[in-house]
Motif scaffolding. Structure first.
Motif, PDB file in Angstrom:
ATOM      1  N   LEU A  49      19.419   1.490 -18.137  1.00 35.45           N
ATOM      2  CA  LEU A  49      18.059   1.052 -17.586  1.00 35.45           C
ATOM      3  C   LEU A  49      17.553   0.819 -18.425  1.00 35.45           C
ATOM      4  CD1 LEU A  49      16.788   4.758 -16.033  1.00 35.45           C
ATOM      5  CD2 LEU A  49      17.882   3.111 -15.492  1.00 35.45           C
ATOM      6  N   LEU A  50      17.522   0.914 -19.638  1.00 35.62           N
ATOM      7  CA  LEU A  50      17.026  -0.001 -20.220  1.00 35.62           C
ATOM      8  C   LEU A  50      17.762  -1.794 -20.265  1.00 35.62           C
ATOM      9  CD1 LEU A  50      14.646   0.780 -23.096  1.00 35.62           C
ATOM     10  CD2 LEU A  50      17.016   0.868 -24.864  1.00 35.62           C
ATOM     11  N   ALA A  51      18.679  -1.795 -20.596  1.00 31.33           N
ATOM     12  CA  ALA A  51      19.006  -3.162 -20.146  1.00 31.33           C
ATOM     13  C   ALA A  51      18.537  -4.219 -18.838  1.00 31.33           C
ATOM     14  CB  ALA A  51      20.631  -3.248 -19.988  1.00 31.33           C
ATOM     15  N   ALA A  52      19.266  -3.011 -17.640  1.00 33.01           N
ATOM     16  CA  ALA A  52      17.132  -3.548 -16.565  1.00 33.01           C
ATOM     17  C   ALA A  52      16.395  -3.829 -17.261  1.00 33.01           C
ATOM     18  CB  ALA A  52      17.640  -2.190 -15.081  1.00 33.01           C
ATOM     19  N   HIS A  53      16.077  -2.922 -17.766  1.00 37.04           N
ATOM     20  CA  HIS A  53      14.201  -3.164 -18.420  1.00 37.04           C
ATOM     21  C   HIS A  53      13.997  -3.989 -19.304  1.00 37.04           C
ATOM     22  CE1 HIS A  53       9.856  -2.648 -18.847  1.00 37.04           C
ATOM     23  NE2 HIS A  53       9.903  -1.644 -20.220  1.00 37.04           N
ATOM     24  N   HIS A  54      15.095  -5.412 -19.635  1.00 39.86           N
ATOM     25  CA  HIS A  54      15.144  -6.178 -20.436  1.00 39.86           C
ATOM     26  C   HIS A  54      15.311  -7.451 -19.898  1.00 39.86           C
ATOM     27  CE1 HIS A  54      14.104  -3.233 -23.966  1.00 39.86           C
ATOM     28  NE2 HIS A  54      13.823  -4.454 -25.066  1.00 39.86           N
ATOM     29  N   ALA A  55      14.515  -7.419 -18.254  1.00 37.56           N
ATOM     30  CA  ALA A  55      15.404  -8.413 -17.871  1.00 37.56           C
ATOM     31  C   ALA A  55      14.247  -9.473 -18.327  1.00 37.56           C
ATOM     32  CB  ALA A  55      15.244  -8.283 -16.830  1.00 37.56           C
ATOM     33  N   PRO A  56      14.735 -10.534 -17.667  1.00 35.71           N
ATOM     34  CA  PRO A  56      13.500 -11.926 -17.816  1.00 35.71           C
ATOM     35  C   PRO A  56      12.327 -11.214 -16.076  1.00 35.71           C
ATOM     36  CG  PRO A  56      15.279 -12.842 -17.081  1.00 35.71           C
ATOM     37  CD  PRO A  56      16.383 -11.242 -17.115  1.00 35.71           C
ATOM     38  N   TYR A 141      12.520 -12.312  -7.732  1.00 35.15           N
ATOM     39  CA  TYR A 141      13.690 -12.756  -8.134  1.00 35.15           C
ATOM     40  C   TYR A 141      14.173 -12.011  -9.497  1.00 35.15           C
ATOM     41  CZ  TYR A 141      12.983 -16.944  -5.188  1.00 35.15           C
ATOM     42  OH  TYR A 141      12.063 -16.860  -4.137  1.00 35.15           O
ATOM     43  N   SER A 142      13.406 -11.571  -9.743  1.00 38.60           N
ATOM     44  CA  SER A 142      13.072 -10.773 -11.018  1.00 38.60           C
ATOM     45  C   SER A 142      13.805  -9.449 -10.955  1.00 38.60           C
ATOM     46  CB  SER A 142      11.359 -10.285 -12.447  1.00 38.60           C
ATOM     47  OG  SER A 142      10.871 -12.382 -11.732  1.00 38.60           O
ATOM     48  N   THR A 143      13.074  -9.051 -10.052  1.00 38.08           N
ATOM     49  CA  THR A 143      14.090  -7.636  -9.873  1.00 38.08           C
ATOM     50  C   THR A 143      15.160  -7.366  -9.837  1.00 38.08           C
ATOM     51  OG1 THR A 143      11.275  -7.053  -8.795  1.00 38.08           O
ATOM     52  CG2 THR A 143      13.487  -5.816  -8.281  1.00 38.08           C
ATOM     53  N   VAL A 144      15.674  -8.797  -9.128  1.00 39.52           N
ATOM     54  CA  VAL A 144      17.120  -9.577  -8.926  1.00 39.52           C
ATOM     55  C   VAL A 144      18.108  -9.394 -10.321  1.00 39.52           C
ATOM     56  CG1 VAL A 144      18.666 -10.268  -8.052  1.00 39.52           C
ATOM     57  CG2 VAL A 144      16.557  -9.767  -6.576  1.00 39.52           C
ATOM     58  N   PRO A 179       5.067   3.083  -0.971  1.00 40.67           N
ATOM     59  CA  PRO A 179       4.083   2.436  -0.591  1.00 40.67           C
ATOM     60  C   PRO A 179       4.097   1.233   0.225  1.00 40.67           C
ATOM     61  CG  PRO A 179       3.877   2.869  -2.933  1.00 40.67           C
ATOM     62  CD  PRO A 179       5.492   3.175  -2.130  1.00 40.67           C
ATOM     63  N   GLU A 180       3.483   0.358   0.101  1.00 38.21           N
ATOM     64  CA  GLU A 180       3.597  -0.473   1.469  1.00 38.21           C
ATOM     65  C   GLU A 180       3.947  -1.703   0.439  1.00 38.21           C
ATOM     66  OE1 GLU A 180       4.452  -2.885   4.894  1.00 38.21           O
ATOM     67  OE2 GLU A 180       3.538  -1.094   4.578  1.00 38.21           O
ATOM     68  N   HIS A 181       3.210  -2.093  -0.642  1.00 34.84           N
ATOM     69  CA  HIS A 181       2.764  -3.037  -1.653  1.00 34.84           C
ATOM     70  C   HIS A 181       4.768  -3.036  -2.490  1.00 34.84           C
ATOM     71  CE1 HIS A 181       1.774   0.057  -4.034  1.00 34.84           C
ATOM     72  NE2 HIS A 181       2.065  -0.479  -5.107  1.00 34.84           N
ATOM     73  N   VAL A 182       5.225  -1.761  -2.151  1.00 32.75           N
ATOM     74  CA  VAL A 182       6.428  -1.648  -2.694  1.00 32.75           C
ATOM     75  C   VAL A 182       8.219  -1.838  -2.525  1.00 32.75           C
ATOM     76  CG1 VAL A 182       7.898  -0.264  -4.206  1.00 32.75           C
ATOM     77  CG2 VAL A 182       5.401  -0.044  -4.625  1.00 32.75           C
ATOM     78  N   VAL A 183       8.399  -3.132  -2.531  1.00 33.64           N
ATOM     79  CA  VAL A 183       9.691  -3.552  -1.960  1.00 33.64           C
ATOM     80  C   VAL A 183      11.487  -2.617  -2.476  1.00 33.64           C
ATOM     81  CG1 VAL A 183      11.373  -5.698  -1.534  1.00 33.64           C
ATOM     82  CG2 VAL A 183       8.737  -5.394  -0.920  1.00 33.64           C
ATOM     83  N   PRO A 184      12.203  -2.268  -1.633  1.00 33.70           N
ATOM     84  CA  PRO A 184      12.815  -1.267  -2.288  1.00 33.70           C
ATOM     85  C   PRO A 184      13.950  -2.561  -2.072  1.00 33.70           C
ATOM     86  CG  PRO A 184      13.412  -1.468   0.430  1.00 33.70           C
ATOM     87  CD  PRO A 184      12.139  -1.873  -0.828  1.00 33.70           C
ATOM     88  N   VAL A 185      14.128  -3.297  -3.601  1.00 36.01           N
ATOM     89  CA  VAL A 185      15.603  -4.475  -3.730  1.00 36.01           C
ATOM     90  C   VAL A 185      16.900  -4.003  -3.588  1.00 36.01           C
ATOM     91  CG1 VAL A 185      15.919  -6.790  -5.804  1.00 36.01           C
ATOM     92  CG2 VAL A 185      13.546  -5.753  -4.755  1.00 36.01           C
ATOM     93  N   ALA A 186      17.065  -3.091  -4.482  1.00 39.65           N
ATOM     94  CA  ALA A 186      17.944  -2.348  -4.225  1.00 39.65           C
ATOM     95  C   ALA A 186      19.059  -1.388  -4.712  1.00 39.65           C
ATOM     96  CB  ALA A 186      18.978  -3.139  -5.907  1.00 39.65           C
ATOM     97  N   TYR A 187      19.528  -1.313  -3.525  1.00 39.30           N
ATOM     98  CA  TYR A 187      20.200   0.055  -3.339  1.00 39.30           C
ATOM     99  C   TYR A 187      21.067   0.584  -4.278  1.00 39.30           C
ATOM    100  CZ  TYR A 187      20.311   4.728  -1.873  1.00 39.30           C
ATOM    101  OH  TYR A 187      20.559   5.922  -2.498  1.00 39.30           O
ATOM    102  N   LEU A 188      21.503   1.505  -5.580  1.00 40.45           N
ATOM    103  CA  LEU A 188      22.880   1.101  -5.783  1.00 40.45           C
ATOM    104  C   LEU A 188      23.532   2.372  -6.203  1.00 40.45           C
ATOM    105  CD1 LEU A 188      21.434  -0.695  -8.632  1.00 40.45           C
ATOM    106  CD2 LEU A 188      22.679  -1.851  -7.057  1.00 40.45           C
ATOM    107  N   CYS A 189      24.464   2.503  -5.900  1.00 41.53           N
ATOM    108  CA  CYS A 189      25.315   3.658  -6.208  1.00 41.53           C
ATOM    109  C   CYS A 189      26.009   3.676  -7.880  1.00 41.53           C
ATOM    110  CB  CYS A 189      26.591   3.705  -5.062  1.00 41.53           C
ATOM    111  SG  CYS A 189      25.635   3.760  -3.695  1.00 41.53           S
TER     112      CYS A 189
END
Ligand SMILES: Cc1cc2c(cc1C)N(C[C@H](O)[C@H](O)[C@H](O)COP(=O)(O)O)c1[nH]c(=O)[nH]c(=O)c1N2
Length: 239
Positions: A49-56, A141-144, A179-189
């Motif tokens: 999660l820390l690696a994800a959180h260090h994305a641009p 794009y940032s979330t990806v 909530p409406e303003h939140v997009v589920p970008v990736a569902y990961l297993c």
């Protein structure tokens, strides 16, 4: 009061470090059926999660949240939503393709010990975000980018990741209470894996092939190949 600006060295990695980065990139796979049931250690999950959180992210907006799902009942609802969407998807192919599609396992929702939905909060950072003023989707794009950081870090940790996108958006939103303003970008297993496919499974099963890189490189304008049909990277002075 501006903070002081520090710079860090930016030379190339050692050969071993560089090889490790490329190894993670080239051996990362989408995992559907190789999940082991063993739990993921909390410290490993935290590193991912820390690696994800260090994305641009655009304007350093950090629009992501990490929604962790371990509850079997919730996973079962997600699996049901997948199955419904998957039946709809299968019906869209012609007979031959449909048979192949239906034979490929496309999720590991209930096999994987951890399911993780990485979301994008489109309102984080307020109405005007540096870098997003003319391209509203840069938060997505940032979330990806965060997803890919996690996927590569997981490869290094021996954790398999499978991205599942065969859902009706409304189903996933309802199950996860988004909530409406939140997009589920990736569902990961996510889960431990002992083996990975050596090539994309969809390639091994004859669904699609990796395209030759040189066919994808254009020079200066769309469709333009520098020298006839060939696109030799060594001909580009700056590479
Ligand atoms: C946005 C997005 C969405 C999905 C995927 C990927 C991405 C980027 N992939 C995984 C995809 O099939 C896989 O990445 C390619 O086949 C290439 O294989 P490797 O990832 O190299 O193993 C994927 N796989 C799957 O089995 N079910 C799915 O719903 C999805 N959805």
């Amino acid at each position: 009061m501006p903070q002081s600006i520090h710079l860090a060295p930016a030379g190339p990695f050692s050969d071993a470090e560089r090889d490790a980065v490329y190894r993670a990139i080239h051996t990362r796979r989408d995992v559907r059926s190789q999940f082991q049931p063993d739990p993921i250690a909390p410290e490993v999950l935290e590193r991912l999660l820390l690696a994800a959180h260090h994305a641009p992210s655009v304007g350093f907006m950090q629009p992501w949240n990490f929604l962790l799902l371990t509850d079997p009942a919730t996973k079962a609802r997600v699996k049901h939503a997948f199955s419904r969407a998957n039946d709809e998807a299968a019906a869209m192919f012609g007979d031959a393709r449909k048979a192949l599609y239906s034979a490929i396992k496309l999720e590991g929702i209930t096999d994987a010990p951890v399911n993780l939905c990485i979301t994008c909060d489109r309102e984080r950072g307020g109405p005007v975000v540096l870098g997003r003023t003319h391209n509203r989707d840069t938060d997505l794009y940032s979330t990806v980018c965060a997803v890919q950081n996690l996927w590569l870090a997981a490869r290094a940790e021996g954790i398999g990741v499978g991205w599942v996108s065969i859902f009706n958006d409304a189903d996933l939103r309802e199950i996860l209470g988004l909530p409406e303003h939140v997009v589920p970008v990736a569902y990961l297993c996510l889960g431990h894996v002992r083996e990975l496919h050596s090539e994309p499974e969809l390639q091994q099963r004859g669904w699609a092939q990796r395209m030759p890189l040189e066919e994808l490189i254009f020079h200066n304008s769309w469709g333009q190949r520098e020298s006839g049909e060939s696109s030799d990277l060594s001909e580009i002075p700056s590479l």
